[in-house]
Every structure is written in C-alpha cells, then in structure tokens.
Design an enzyme around this catalytic site. Structure first.
Site, PDB file in Angstrom:
ATOM      1  N   HIS A 281     -12.657 -27.460   4.939  1.00  0.00           N
ATOM      2  CA  HIS A 281     -12.314 -27.936   6.585  1.00  0.00           C
ATOM      3  C   HIS A 281     -11.495 -28.935   6.671  1.00  0.00           C
ATOM      4  CE1 HIS A 281     -14.004 -28.683  10.718  1.00  0.00           C
ATOM      5  NE2 HIS A 281     -14.240 -29.684   9.940  1.00  0.00           N
TER       6      HIS A 281
ATOM      7  N   GLU B 297       4.470   1.574  25.378  1.00  0.00           N
ATOM      8  CA  GLU B 297       4.202   2.073  24.969  1.00  0.00           C
ATOM      9  C   GLU B 297       3.574   3.639  25.674  1.00  0.00           C
ATOM     10  OE1 GLU B 297       4.109   2.368  21.334  1.00  0.00           O
ATOM     11  OE2 GLU B 297       2.675   3.736  22.132  1.00  0.00           O
TER      12      GLU B 297
ATOM     13  N   CYS C 126      14.926  -3.712   4.499  1.00  0.00           N
ATOM     14  CA  CYS C 126      14.696  -4.321   5.045  1.00  0.00           C
ATOM     15  C   CYS C 126      14.827  -6.003   4.642  1.00  0.00           C
ATOM     16  CB  CYS C 126      12.372  -4.552   3.923  1.00  0.00           C
ATOM     17  SG  CYS C 126      11.871  -6.161   3.503  1.00  0.00           S
TER      18      CYS C 126
ATOM     19  N   GLY D  26       8.069   2.160  22.594  1.00  0.00           N
ATOM     20  CA  GLY D  26       7.304   2.012  21.773  1.00  0.00           C
ATOM     21  C   GLY D  26       7.339   0.358  20.855  1.00  0.00           C
TER      22      GLY D  26
ATOM     23  N   ASP E 105       9.939   4.478   2.179  1.00  0.00           N
ATOM     24  CA  ASP E 105       9.700   5.700   3.033  1.00  0.00           C
ATOM     25  C   ASP E 105      10.053   6.964   3.593  1.00  0.00           C
ATOM     26  OD1 ASP E 105      10.199   3.191   4.518  1.00  0.00           O
ATOM     27  OD2 ASP E 105      11.012   3.009   5.416  1.00  0.00           O
TER      28      ASP E 105
ATOM     29  N   GLU F 232      26.518   0.851  -0.131  1.00  0.00           N
ATOM     30  CA  GLU F 232      26.494  -0.483   0.270  1.00  0.00           C
ATOM     31  C   GLU F 232      26.588  -1.373  -0.368  1.00  0.00           C
ATOM     32  OE1 GLU F 232      24.627  -0.814   4.611  1.00  0.00           O
ATOM     33  OE2 GLU F 232      23.695   0.833   4.603  1.00  0.00           O
TER      34      GLU F 232
ATOM     35  N   GLY G 123      10.057   5.046  15.773  1.00  0.00           N
ATOM     36  CA  GLY G 123       9.015   5.264  14.212  1.00  0.00           C
ATOM     37  C   GLY G 123      10.700   5.167  14.184  1.00  0.00           C
TER      38      GLY G 123
HETATM   39  P1  NAI Z   1       6.075   2.401  15.539  1.00  0.00           P
HETATM   40  O1  NAI Z   1       5.629   3.841  14.404  1.00  0.00           O
HETATM   41  O2  NAI Z   1       5.632   1.823  14.138  1.00  0.00           O
HETATM   42  O3  NAI Z   1       5.919   2.498  16.646  1.00  0.00           O
HETATM   43  C1  NAI Z   1       5.962   3.636  17.225  1.00  0.00           C
HETATM   44  C2  NAI Z   1       5.573   3.088  18.802  1.00  0.00           C
HETATM   45  O4  NAI Z   1       5.792   4.008  19.560  1.00  0.00           O
HETATM   46  C3  NAI Z   1       4.018   3.600  18.400  1.00  0.00           C
HETATM   47  O5  NAI Z   1       3.173   3.375  19.015  1.00  0.00           O
HETATM   48  C4  NAI Z   1       4.240   5.460  19.347  1.00  0.00           C
HETATM   49  O6  NAI Z   1       3.042   5.587  19.815  1.00  0.00           O
HETATM   50  C5  NAI Z   1       5.208   4.947  20.591  1.00  0.00           C
HETATM   51  N1  NAI Z   1       6.310   5.962  21.325  1.00  0.00           N
HETATM   52  C6  NAI Z   1       6.562   6.876  20.771  1.00  0.00           C
HETATM   53  N2  NAI Z   1       6.967   8.000  21.886  1.00  0.00           N
HETATM   54  C7  NAI Z   1       7.460   7.025  22.434  1.00  0.00           C
HETATM   55  C8  NAI Z   1       7.378   7.083  23.849  1.00  0.00           C
HETATM   56  N3  NAI Z   1       8.203   8.495  24.761  1.00  0.00           N
HETATM   57  N4  NAI Z   1       7.686   6.573  25.327  1.00  0.00           N
HETATM   58  C9  NAI Z   1       7.633   5.277  24.207  1.00  0.00           C
HETATM   59  N5  NAI Z   1       6.618   4.947  23.225  1.00  0.00           N
HETATM   60  C10 NAI Z   1       6.166   5.453  22.314  1.00  0.00           C
HETATM   61  O7  NAI Z   1       7.601   2.200  14.501  1.00  0.00           O
HETATM   62  P2  NAI Z   1       8.011   1.500  14.398  1.00  0.00           P
HETATM   63  O8  NAI Z   1       7.770  -0.076  15.209  1.00  0.00           O
HETATM   64  O9  NAI Z   1       9.659   2.343  14.984  1.00  0.00           O
HETATM   65  O10 NAI Z   1       8.182   1.015  13.384  1.00  0.00           O
HETATM   66  C11 NAI Z   1       8.641   2.559  12.428  1.00  0.00           C
HETATM   67  C12 NAI Z   1       8.518   1.862  10.775  1.00  0.00           C
HETATM   68  O11 NAI Z   1       8.785   0.997  10.545  1.00  0.00           O
HETATM   69  C13 NAI Z   1       6.727   1.883  11.036  1.00  0.00           C
HETATM   70  O12 NAI Z   1       6.141   2.842   9.964  1.00  0.00           O
HETATM   71  C14 NAI Z   1       6.368   0.199  10.518  1.00  0.00           C
HETATM   72  O13 NAI Z   1       4.743   0.371  10.527  1.00  0.00           O
HETATM   73  C15 NAI Z   1       7.877  -0.320   9.780  1.00  0.00           C
HETATM   74  N6  NAI Z   1       7.970  -1.487  10.200  1.00  0.00           N
HETATM   75  C16 NAI Z   1       6.870  -2.430   9.416  1.00  0.00           C
HETATM   76  C17 NAI Z   1       6.604  -3.712   9.904  1.00  0.00           C
HETATM   77  C18 NAI Z   1       5.945  -4.951   9.625  1.00  0.00           C
HETATM   78  O14 NAI Z   1       5.283  -4.528   8.642  1.00  0.00           O
HETATM   79  N7  NAI Z   1       5.792  -6.039  10.308  1.00  0.00           N
HETATM   80  C19 NAI Z   1       8.575  -4.494  11.035  1.00  0.00           C
HETATM   81  C20 NAI Z   1       8.863  -3.054  11.504  1.00  0.00           C
HETATM   82  C21 NAI Z   1       9.011  -2.187  10.639  1.00  0.00           C
END
Ligand code: NAI
Length: 456
Positions: free
Chosen positions: A436, A199, A39, A176, A303, A33, A262
C-alpha cells in the site's frame, strides 16, 4: 548439414534460433531483411515508442493539475520519429549480436522449401542450398485490407507506413478498433489529430470484457477520438489531397486512412506445395504439442500458425516448443490458457484467460467480481481513476480469467496470469498482501471480494 534451418527472423524464428543453443544445435536463420520481424521493425516496439511519446505529451498537457506549469507543450514529430528509429536500430543491433554470440548463422535472402532442404535466393539473384535435418517456418503475417481500401502507401496505409509518417496527419480515419486500430487512435488522438475510429462490431477491442472496452472508449473520447462502433464503411473515394470515407449515408473527409482489420499469414511462396504441410486459408496446421506440421521435420511457429494468437510472446513460446521437440523429442506444449493480452493504450487494457462471456459459453457456472480504480489511493494520486479490475472464477472453483484496465495494466496482469495458470482459488490468491499504496491493491480487493470477504 544444419540441425535446424529457420525461415523468418521475427520473434518466433529468432526465439527458436536463440533457444537452440541450449542443446548445441547447428542453426541457420534465413531472413530477407534485418532480423527482428514485424514486432521489432514495424509493430510492437515502434508502436510502443510512439505511444510513449503520446503519453508524455498528454502528461505534459495536464501537468498543471499536479501543480507543475510547463506552458503549452508542442510536439516535435521528427524528433519522436528519430527516437523510435534509434530504439529499433539499437534493439536490432542487440539481437544481431546475441544471435552471433549463440553461433547462429544468419543468412540474408528469401528462403523457400526445396528438395528436403531450404533454397535461399539472395538479392543479387544468387541461389544457395542449405541442407537441413529440420526446418522451422516462421514467416509471420502481413496487413490485410477490405474491398475499396487497397493499400497505396500514401493515402490508404497499414500500420507499417503509419509508424514512419514524416509528419502528423491532421485528419485520419482508422478502420478496425482491434489492438492496432485502438493503439493508433490513441497515438494520433493524444497528439492532436482529428481521428475517426470505425469498428464493425459493437465495441472497441471486440472480445474484451465489455466494461473494460467501455472504460477505454470513454478515455479515448476524452482524447478527442470519434468512435463509431457497429458501423461498416463503404469503398473509399481517394483524391490527390484527401480521402472520403462513406458510412451509413454519411461520410468523413480525411488526409489518411489507416486500415487495421487483421493480419494475413505469409505462406504463399514458401514451396509448401512440394510438401505434405496442411494449409487452411493460408495458415499452417500444426500438432499443438510439438508445432510439427503434417510433414515430419517441418515445424511452424508464430503468426502463420492456424488457430493460435498472433502475438509476439505466443511466437516466442511456440519457437521454444518446436526446438524442445527437435532437440529432445520431448513434448512441451505451449499453455495457451494463460497468455496475457495487452493493448498498450492509455489506459492500458490487459487480460488473461477467459472473459465472463467466454467462460459462460464454455459451460462454467461463473462468478464475477470487479473493483473500480476510483477508490484506489495510488490511482487517485496518479490522476488515473478510469480503470477497473474484473476477475472471473468458477462458482466454488478456480480463477478462470481476469481483466485489468488502468495504469500499468500490462504489468499488473502478470500476477493474475499465475492465478489462472495455476488454477488458484480466489481465497488462495487473496491470502497474499499487496503493498500500500499501489495500483495492484485493486487486484487484491477484487480477489478478496471473489473470496467472499470484501474490505473497502
Ligand atoms: P484485430 O483482429 O485485433 O482487429 C481488427 C478489427 O477490425 C476487429 O475489431 C474487427 O472487428 C474490425 N474490422 C474488420 N473488418 C472491418 C470493417 N470492414 N470495418 C470496420 N471494422 C472492421 O487486428 P489488428 O488490430 O489489425 O491486429 C492484427 C494482429 O496483431 C492481431 O492479432 C492483434 O492481436 C495483433 N496485435 C497485438 C497487439 C498487442 O498485443 N498490443 C498490438 C498490435 C497488433
């Protein structure tokens, strides 16, 4: 014959393509694409645009606290969506121009490994073969879901669709509370939606320092987000008008469900079976010194790599490491110890290095110091005193990690990045003077305490 063919034009792939010009390599970048990847097109950048809109809205709402009366603000969702699209389009144009100026051949189509090179299938079905001395795989990741929550694009969605919602949903369940779930909870909660954040583990942003997660949860609750931690959800009941999300004998009824549990690697249709590349549950195994896979001259970054953080800036660094090895044969491994992690909520939550729990688990004799924002002049002026700084160090040893939650935490964390990366002793880091009044003074104060000499 190309020196390098890169499959995937996200941060890992485009960083590799851009960096290659330093060595005069002939490069092709295959992308199905627009360039930019998750990102830029449907992740970090558009999410931050929405977060900025939410922040401005929240600030306008409390303007009277600062003696400014603007009346009750209203949100023009369509204008905010357009602004997001203009920002993304502008950055895509800028990136395309930069790739062109660096003589990268951007080839549109679906890339697959074949016969030592790369085969590119264009949208019209035409297949073209690219001869390559080296291939860098940078195909990224896609949202994954849980049983009972199959993505349908309308009622049960991933962040991809949520970033393009044409109107603000009134009631949303988010499954999540990682980075994506928490950022969306803030966007939607701040702009007036009823948000239910679920969560499975016992805090928002599992893995973060518990004090910081607690402070974030407190601020989210103030914005109306209903947080349920340690809770699993049952399969959704999807109707035409609404979705029911059952949990622990109870349920919520919402208009949309955003699943953020995730992201899975995109490696299933890359022709890997024709190579010696080793794959673990879809993730590609690499030599962390070079980013090379088990197949010589095939590299992987971003990733799709097994065991490294799924962060754009980690992808950039891995792209650079792969190209350095391809061009020079030298080893320039990514230093994963000091990669900052920023969750762009309001307040922001940023960390680098080890948390207290991770440091203890790694066997360190740990010392911990923290300092709240409540007494920090600049934080009081800004009306944002809910944060804190926490520094983890080895007893009589260097700083191992740090967390900041508060205004601009994502910027502030970088001084602690140097401290962790350079293994500074608390007293060494505390020797420098913070201006400061700044929010950064909270870091200075924490470092002073860590050096055994507190001031305030
Ligand atoms: P994540 O792995 O950060 O969080 C997923 C959350 O879902 C976890 O806390 C997990 O315990 C929870 N979870 C899993 N199964 C569940 C269930 N059945 N019911 C309830 N909770 C459940 O994944 P996320 O937020 O989807 O992000 C994906 C990737 O992208 C990550 O590696 C993240 O670090 C990255 N990312 C980083 C950002 C940043 O640095 N600001 C912003 C967005 C994404």
């Amino acid at each position: 014959m190309y020196d390098v063919v890169i499959i995937g034009g996200g941060p890992g792939g485009y960083a590799a393509a851009l960096y290659a010009h330093n060595f005069g390599l002939k490069v092709a970048l295959v992308e199905k694409e627009r360039v930019g990847g998750t990102c830029l097109l449907r992740g970090c950048i558009p999410a931050k645009s929405w977060l900025k809109t939410a922040e401005v809205f929240a600030h306008a709402k409390k303007a009277s606290e600062f003696g400014v009366h603007v009346g009750e603000p209203t949100l023009d969702w369509e204008a905010a969506l357009n602004r997001k699209n203009v920002i993304v389009d502008g950055l895509v144009r800028g990136l395309s121009g930069l790739l062109k100026s660096r003589q990268v051949d951007v080839i549109e189509g679906y890339g697959r490994l074949a016969g030592g090179g790369v085969e590119v299938a264009a949208k019209d079905g035409a297949v073209r073969r690219l001869e390559a001395k080296n291939v860098v795989l940078a195909t990224g990741s896609k949202p994954r879901s849980i049983p009972g929550y199959d993505f349908d694009g309308t009622r049960i969605v991933s962040s991809r669709e949520a970033l393009d919602w044409s109107e603000r949903p009134n009631r949303v369940a988010i499954i999540g509370a990682g980075a994506i779930g928490s950022e969306f909870a803030l966007i939607l909660g701040s702009t007036g939606s009823e948000v239910h954040l679920f969560e499975m583990l016992d805090q928002v942003i599992p893995g973060a320092e518990p004090e910081a997660a607690k402070a974030l949860a407190r601020e989210m609750k103030k914005k109306g987000v209903k947080i349920r931690t340690g809770v699993g959800v049952g399969p959704a009941e999807v109707g035409d008008e609404r979705v029911v999300v059952p949990f622990e004998g109870d349920y919520v009824e919402v208009d949309k469900v955003l699943v953020a549990v995730g992201r899975a690697p995109v490696t299933d249709d890359l022709g890997l079976e024709t190579t010696r590349v080793e794959v673990d549950r879809g993730f590609i195994e690499v030599d962390p010194n070079t980013m090379m896979t088990a197949e010589p001259n095939i590299y992987a970054v971003g990733d799709i790599v097994a065991g490294t953080p799924q962060l754009a800036h980690a992808g950039f660094a891995e792209g650079i490491a792969a190209i350095t090895h391809i061009a020079t044969g030298e080893i320039a491994p990514v230093d994963y110890r000091a990669i900052p992690l920023v969750v762009y909520t309001d307040p922001e939550l940023a960390s680098v290095g080890l948390t207290e729990a991770a440091a203890r688990e790694a066997g360190y004799d740990v010392e911990v110091h923290d300092h709240g924002m409540r007494g920090v002049g600049r934080a009081i002026i800004q009306g944002e005193v809910g944060g804190l700084v926490k520094v983890v160090s080895e007893k009589d040893g260097p700083i191992l990690g740090a967390t900041v939650i508060g205004p601009s935490a994502g910027e502030l964390i970088h001084e602690l990045m140097y401290a962790v990366a350079w293994e500074a002793l608390p007293a060494e880091a505390a020797a420098f003077i913070h201006a400061h009044p700044t929010i950064s003074e909270a870091i200075g104060e924490t470092l002073l305490s860590a050096a055994g000499r507190s001031l305030h």
